[in-house]
Design an enzyme around this catalytic site. Structure first.
Site, short mmCIF file in Angstrom:
data_model
loop_
_atom_site.label_atom_id
_atom_site.label_comp_id
_atom_site.label_asym_id
_atom_site.label_seq_id
_atom_site.Cartn_x
_atom_site.Cartn_y
_atom_site.Cartn_z
N CYS A 86 -8.20 -37.12 0.00
CA CYS A 86 -8.43 -36.11 -1.04
C CYS A 86 -7.51 -36.34 -2.24
CB CYS A 86 -8.28 -34.72 -0.43
SG CYS A 86 -8.99 -33.41 -1.44
N HIS A 203 -11.53 -34.74 5.02
CA HIS A 203 -10.22 -34.57 5.65
C HIS A 203 -10.24 -34.87 7.14
CE1 HIS A 203 -8.04 -32.67 2.26
NE2 HIS A 203 -9.27 -32.37 1.89
N GLU A 205 -7.72 -35.15 9.03
CA GLU A 205 -6.65 -34.40 9.70
C GLU A 205 -7.07 -32.98 10.06
OE1 GLU A 205 -6.93 -34.87 6.59
OE2 GLU A 205 -5.97 -33.32 5.36
#
Lengths: 228, 81
Positions: A86, A203, A205
């Site tokens: 990002c 994302h 994560e």
């Protein structure tokens, strides 16, 4: 392998990346401050999401001149792995470590949703646990994720297989509707020419435990691990 | 020396803000509006012995930081030129 996760002023997802690496994957991960000049032995550096330096001027434009970025660029030049997620992707584009740029979403709105992505190249260090054409689901949350590259450059990165993930619909098809931010060629993730620097808007994560809605992010982090 | 920097999206680069504004102008009845682009205006002072030197410095600033030349063009106006 030791991981490093950079925190710029305004980074948001640095702790989530550290959590995914340390708690979920049991990895050795060190937190790096933007003013650090060394990587403290990190062989794989993650630039996380957020709004580094308030996104002033352009997203990532100021972060790329942070002291830590000299070491990150050196690591990349030496073949070490650098992953930008990002805002981290925006920083790497601004630093010219990745081709192209990220600009305002076509809708002009901030988007926060789960998207379907199609694996375009599964023979890279970031995608080797996936198969070509495989569909994965990851969250996105950004206001400036529209991937742009000059026409010639776009053609080159397509030909060299530097496009790793594309936004698609649930069946894996391309459509304007399935392209949340209007990215050229629906590009969600790219690599540099030597396939050791990677950037993606989704994302991983935030998708490392079933209770968070999915674990496909582990396949990306896991891929990097397997090559180490 | 006073320097004005105008940064605009390159032709061919999608400018969703410009497009939205153009549509709004048209819906207000300004049908003459064409090619609306939204950019940035940066005003700064540069210590320099001459306008030419100030321009060179400003150019270097644009190439390194003020504009992303992958997607943006810039134009300068230098005091005294």
């Amino acid at each position: 392998m030791r991981w490093g996760v950079v925190t710029f002023p305004g980074s948001l997802d640095d702790r989530d990346v550290l959590y995914a690496l340390r708690e979920v994957m049991g990895q050795d991960a060190v937190s790096l401050w933007h003013k650090d000049e060394r990587l403290y032995g990190a062989e794989c550096v993650v630039l996380p999401g957020g709004f580094s330096y308030g996104d002033y001027l352009r997203c990532g434009a100021l972060a790329r001149f942070a002291p830590i970025m000299n070491s990150v660029a050196r690591l990349a030049a030496e073949g070490g792995v650098v992953l930008g997620i990002c805002n981290g992707f925006q920083v790497l584009c601004e630093a010219r470590l990745l081709p192209g740029a990220l600009t305002r979403n076509r809708s002009l709105s901030f988007i926060c949703e789960r998207v379907t992505l199609r694996v375009e190249n599964a023979s890279t260090p970031l995608t080797r646990l996936l198969s070509p054409g495989e569909l994965i689901r990851l969250p996105i949350k950004h206001g400036e994720g529209l991937y742009v590259a000059p026409e010639q450059e776009l053609r080159r990165i397509e030909e060299r297989g530097q496009v790793l993930l594309r936004y698609v619909d649930a069946d894996g098809g391309l459509s304007a509707q399935a392209n949340p931010n209007g990215s050229m060629n629906a590009i969600a993730a790219v690599a540099n020419e030597s396939f050791n620097v990677f950037g993606l808007m989704p994302h991983p994560e935030h998708a490392v435990e079933a209770c968070l809605g999915g674990t496909h992010g582990l396949k990306l982090f896991g891929s990097l691990l397997q090559g180490a | 020396m006073l320097v004005e920097v105008f940064v605009t999206p390159k032709r061919g680069v999608l400018d969703p803000q410009g497009r939205a504004i153009e549509q709004s102008l048209k819906s207000l009845g300004f049908r003459q509006a064409r090619g609306v682009r939204v950019g940035k205006y940066i005003l700064l002072e540069i210590e320099a012995g001459s306008a030419a030197e100030a321009r060179r410095t400003a150019q270097a600033m644009c190439e390194r930081l003020l504009a992303n030349t992958v997607i943006e063009d810039y134009r300068l106006r230098v005091e005294g030129e």
